[in-house]
Design a protein around this motif. Sequence first.
Motif, PDB file in Angstrom:
ATOM      1  N   GLU A  83      -2.550  -7.952  -8.865  1.00 28.23           N
ATOM      2  CA  GLU A  83      -3.721  -7.068  -8.932  1.00 28.23           C
ATOM      3  C   GLU A  83      -3.395  -5.826  -8.133  1.00 28.23           C
ATOM      4  N   HIS A  84      -4.070  -4.729  -8.477  1.00 33.47           N
ATOM      5  CA  HIS A  84      -3.898  -3.477  -7.731  1.00 33.47           C
ATOM      6  C   HIS A  84      -5.104  -2.591  -7.983  1.00 33.47           C
ATOM      7  N   ALA A  85      -5.334  -1.682  -7.056  1.00 33.19           N
ATOM      8  CA  ALA A  85      -6.458  -0.756  -7.167  1.00 33.19           C
ATOM      9  C   ALA A  85      -6.167   0.478  -6.323  1.00 33.19           C
ATOM     10  N   GLU A  86      -6.878   1.536  -6.631  1.00 34.63           N
ATOM     11  CA  GLU A  86      -6.804   2.741  -5.816  1.00 34.63           C
ATOM     12  C   GLU A  86      -8.078   2.842  -5.002  1.00 34.63           C
ATOM     13  N   TYR A  87      -7.931   3.107  -3.722  1.00 34.71           N
ATOM     14  CA  TYR A  87      -9.058   3.259  -2.815  1.00 34.71           C
ATOM     15  C   TYR A  87      -8.753   4.403  -1.869  1.00 34.71           C
ATOM     16  N   ALA A  88      -9.677   5.342  -1.760  1.00 29.37           N
ATOM     17  CA  ALA A  88      -9.561   6.486  -0.844  1.00 29.37           C
ATOM     18  C   ALA A  88      -8.235   7.231  -1.033  1.00 29.37           C
ATOM     19  N   GLY A  89      -7.777   7.319  -2.284  1.00 29.98           N
ATOM     20  CA  GLY A  89      -6.570   8.074  -2.591  1.00 29.98           C
ATOM     21  C   GLY A  89      -5.265   7.321  -2.387  1.00 29.98           C
ATOM     22  N   ASN A  90      -5.349   6.061  -1.968  1.00 34.34           N
ATOM     23  CA  ASN A  90      -4.154   5.232  -1.763  1.00 34.34           C
ATOM     24  C   ASN A  90      -4.191   4.032  -2.692  1.00 34.34           C
ATOM     25  N   LEU A  91      -3.018   3.538  -3.051  1.00 35.64           N
ATOM     26  CA  LEU A  91      -2.908   2.351  -3.876  1.00 35.64           C
ATOM     27  C   LEU A  91      -2.718   1.123  -2.985  1.00 35.64           C
ATOM     28  N   TYR A  92      -3.338   0.027  -3.391  1.00 34.41           N
ATOM     29  CA  TYR A  92      -3.230  -1.251  -2.697  1.00 34.41           C
ATOM     30  C   TYR A  92      -3.026  -2.329  -3.744  1.00 34.41           C
ATOM     31  N   PHE A 112       4.810  -1.229   2.909  1.00 34.76           N
ATOM     32  CA  PHE A 112       4.537   0.191   2.718  1.00 34.76           C
ATOM     33  C   PHE A 112       5.490   0.750   1.664  1.00 34.76           C
ATOM     34  N   LEU A 113       4.913   1.248   0.578  1.00 30.37           N
ATOM     35  CA  LEU A 113       5.683   1.784  -0.540  1.00 30.37           C
ATOM     36  C   LEU A 113       5.277   3.212  -0.817  1.00 30.37           C
ATOM     37  N   GLY A 114       6.215   4.017  -1.285  1.00 29.84           N
ATOM     38  CA  GLY A 114       5.867   5.350  -1.774  1.00 29.84           C
ATOM     39  C   GLY A 114       5.130   5.220  -3.098  1.00 29.84           C
ATOM     40  N   ARG A 115       4.323   6.211  -3.435  1.00 30.73           N
ATOM     41  CA  ARG A 115       3.554   6.151  -4.677  1.00 30.73           C
ATOM     42  C   ARG A 115       4.449   5.970  -5.903  1.00 30.73           C
ATOM     43  N   PRO A 116       5.573   6.701  -6.020  1.00 24.30           N
ATOM     44  CA  PRO A 116       6.405   6.490  -7.218  1.00 24.30           C
ATOM     45  C   PRO A 116       6.901   5.045  -7.340  1.00 24.30           C
ATOM     46  N   GLU A 117       7.342   4.446  -6.234  1.00 21.14           N
ATOM     47  CA  GLU A 117       7.807   3.058  -6.284  1.00 21.14           C
ATOM     48  C   GLU A 117       6.667   2.117  -6.633  1.00 21.14           C
ATOM     49  N   PHE A 118       5.512   2.346  -6.048  1.00 25.65           N
ATOM     50  CA  PHE A 118       4.352   1.503  -6.324  1.00 25.65           C
ATOM     51  C   PHE A 118       4.022   1.561  -7.807  1.00 25.65           C
ATOM     52  N   THR A 143       0.831  -1.204   0.000  1.00 27.56           N
ATOM     53  CA  THR A 143       0.000   0.000   0.000  1.00 27.56           C
ATOM     54  C   THR A 143       0.864   1.251   0.000  1.00 27.56           C
ATOM     55  N   THR A 144       0.239   2.338  -0.445  1.00 31.37           N
ATOM     56  CA  THR A 144       0.893   3.642  -0.376  1.00 31.37           C
ATOM     57  C   THR A 144       0.396   4.453   0.819  1.00 31.37           C
ATOM     58  N   ARG A 145      -0.552   3.928   1.562  1.00 29.24           N
ATOM     59  CA  ARG A 145      -1.067   4.709   2.688  1.00 29.24           C
ATOM     60  C   ARG A 145      -0.005   4.806   3.782  1.00 29.24           C
TER      61      ARG A 145
END
Length: 77
Positions: free
Chosen positions: A47-56, A30-36, A14-16
Amino acid sequence: MSRVDGLAASISATTRARRDGEEDGREYHFLGRPEFEERIAAGDFLEHAEYAGNLYGTLRSEVERIWNADASAILEI
């Protein structure tokens, strides 16, 4: 999972922000958005998705780690 042999939980990424008491690699990776986003582009996620402004997402390496231990992966999505 404690009642069935051969099961293991996959740890999602996640990026949260990390919450108090959470450890990287235990609750999440826990990853930064650029790394994710780089890892998405590299095909590292099953698989991946964005939820509530964070990536999972589920890292391919997590599922492979479990399979290499002769277990079945349980994904919490």
